[in-house]
Design a protein around this motif. Structure first.
Motif, PDB file in Angstrom:
ATOM      1  N   ARG A 265       0.830  -1.200   0.000  1.00 39.27           N
ATOM      2  CA  ARG A 265       0.000   0.000   0.000  1.00 39.27           C
ATOM      3  C   ARG A 265       0.872   1.260   0.000  1.00 39.27           C
ATOM      4  N   ALA A 266       1.994   1.224   0.747  1.00 36.34           N
ATOM      5  CA  ALA A 266       2.916   2.364   0.724  1.00 36.34           C
ATOM      6  C   ALA A 266       3.517   2.533  -0.664  1.00 36.34           C
ATOM      7  N   GLY A 267       3.837   1.420  -1.340  1.00 34.05           N
ATOM      8  CA  GLY A 267       4.349   1.515  -2.710  1.00 34.05           C
ATOM      9  C   GLY A 267       3.338   2.143  -3.651  1.00 34.05           C
ATOM     10  N   PHE A 268       2.062   1.740  -3.501  1.00 32.93           N
ATOM     11  CA  PHE A 268       1.026   2.345  -4.346  1.00 32.93           C
ATOM     12  C   PHE A 268       0.881   3.835  -4.048  1.00 32.93           C
ATOM     13  N   ASP A 269       0.969   4.221  -2.775  1.00 29.07           N
ATOM     14  CA  ASP A 269       0.860   5.637  -2.427  1.00 29.07           C
ATOM     15  C   ASP A 269       2.018   6.440  -3.041  1.00 29.07           C
ATOM     16  N   THR A 270       3.228   5.897  -2.939  1.00 31.26           N
ATOM     17  CA  THR A 270       4.380   6.570  -3.545  1.00 31.26           C
ATOM     18  C   THR A 270       4.218   6.690  -5.052  1.00 31.26           C
TER      19      THR A 270
END
Length: 467
Positions: A265-270
């Motif tokens: 999810r952090a990767g998608f946000d970035t």
């Protein structure tokens, strides 16, 4: 960083188009990667639901295991208590059996010592005594009785047979009715004297030995009864240990999956932030260099579309093992206001009356063709009502979460209906209507109904359970 103004002055149209194309392709690549976020969130939600179901299954297995431990303890304690209560009767039974063996041995010894001699039986002299001894009949213990039967060769009518204690019956030439009856009477008198002289009570040493055996068994049963709660507690502790291990394993797997989901999810946000930055850069590039043609407008319009909405999902969590406390159901059974022994399920034997009432509701009572219409309808309705009530009481109490004994008096009420149906069918049958059997069954049915109703009314009091 290269000054965009200087680049605008120095860049050629082909370089501008290449720079525009690079920005558009970057935006497309980021959008393709971000398109995977929706399926990821759906899969993550399914993962959370799957983990919740797995936790429920583990808790259900743990609860059923505790239920089995409790039922085993209750049955064991009931069996041991019943054995303890029956020890006095067992001692009396062993004393009676030992006295019977002692008397039998004394009688057999007396009969073996009573020898058949000439002159003791009317008409039997030395010759017949020798003939009897040749056939193995020397004492009163060697034969049991005499009887009449056909001659061994089938000729000559009936002859007298002497039934030996060991072996087959024999016929002695010269012993007929006039000698056989006195011989049987001599054996009967010898048996009566032996029985009269046999011991009438056990010797003190044998009684003491039986009492010691019974006391040893009492001590053993009491030790097993005292051990039953400890064994049940050990089984519950073992079940709790397995449950904690399973819960910890599930929690570790859930934590690992949750951490991976957080990273994804952090990767998608970035990636979404980078996409917004690329879109802003593309918009600035368009402002500086303007429109580059129809293909550029189409590619740019697709690249500058709004970001897809992110599905709303439950917040990720890091579960911790939370084992249920091992509830001592046996202790609850003694608590005020708790009826009977909670958690003990009714047996499968209740299926027998339920099958009977089900068949009666379908086929009718007895010979349904000969039964009156009112009896056929009433019996079916009564059987259907009793069947529905038994199923309503039995099915929930077979489940481990709602286990418990049937209400007190259920057996008497079911038996009362059964006898009432049987009695009504006998009243409707002219062959049995005039006898007393239908009335006796009717009276017993009424008594069972009253007893069952009384017990059902008092089943709310502590300690009342089903029979």
């Amino acid at each position: 960083m290269t000054d965009r103004t200087a680049f605008a002055q120095e860049a050629t149209p082909s370089e501008t188009r290449a720079d525009r194309r690079r920005l558009v392709e970057s935006v497309r690549a980021h959008r393709r990667l971000l398109a995977e976020r929706g399926p990821f969130e759906v899969a993550d939600r399914r993962r959370l639901n799957r983990e919740a179901r797995e936790r429920d299954r583990v808790e259900a297995r743990h609860g059923k295991e505790l239920q089995r431990v409790h039922e085993k303890r209750v049955k064991r304690e009931r069996s041991l208590t019943s054995s303890l209560n029956g020890l006095d009767g067992k001692r009396e039974s062993q004393e009676r059996n030992a006295l019977a063996v002692l008397r039998r041995e004394s009688v057999e010894q007396a009969l073996r010592s009573t020898r058949l001699d000439a002159g003791q039986v009317n008409g039997i002299g030395n010759g017949l005594v020798r003939d009897l001894a040749a056939q193995g009949i020397r004492t009163a213990a060697d034969f049991r009785r005499v009887s009449w039967g056909k001659a061994p060769n089938g000729k000559g009518g009936e002859v007298l047979y002497i039934h030996r204690t060991q072996g087959r019956k024999v016929h002695i030439n010269g012993i007929g009715e006039h000698r056989g009856r006195p011989l049987a009477e001599w054996q009967r008198q010898a048996l009566a004297r032996a029985q009269a002289r046999a011991p009438q009570e056990l010797p003190a040493d044998q009684r003491h030995r039986i009492a010691e055996i019974i006391e040893e068994e009492r001590v053993r049963l009491q030790a097993e009864l005292a051990e039953a709660p400890r064994a049940a507690e050990a089984a519950r502790a073992e079940a709790a240990r397995r449950y904690e291990e399973e819960a910890e394993r599930l929690a570790a797997a859930e934590r690992e999956a949750a951490e991976e989901a957080v990273r994804r999810r952090a990767g998608f946000d970035t990636m979404a932030e980078e996409l917004l930055a690329l879109q802003a850069e593309l918009a600035a590039h368009v402002d500086r260099f303007g429109d580059l043609g129809l293909r550029d407008r189409r590619a740019r319009s697709r690249a500058l579309r709004p970001l897809p909405a992110v599905p709303v999902i439950p917040a990720p969590r890091t579960p911790e093992p939370s084992p249920r406390p091992a509830v001592d159901l046996a202790k609850q059974a003694g608590a005020p206001g708790v009826p009977g022994a909670p958690g003990v399920r009714p047996g499968l034997g209740w299926l027998v009356p339920m099958v009977f009432f089900g068949l009666t509701a379908v086929l009718g009572p007895g010979d349904d063709a000969a039964a009156p219409l009112w009896l056929s309808i009433s019996a079916r309705l009564a059987s259907l009502a009793v069947l529905a009530e038994l199923l309503r009481l039995w099915i929930p109490r077979r489940r481990w979460r709602t286990a418990g004994p049937l209400p007190a008096g259920t057996g008497q009420l079911a038996g009362a209906v059964f006898l009432a149906l049987f009695s009504a069918s006998m009243f409707a049958d002219p062959e049995h209507a005039a006898g007393g059997a239908p009335w006796a069954l009717a009276v017993v049915s009424v008594l069972l109904l009253l007893a069952g109703t009384t017990r059902r009314a008092g089943s709310g009091r502590p300690g009342e359970t089903s029979d």
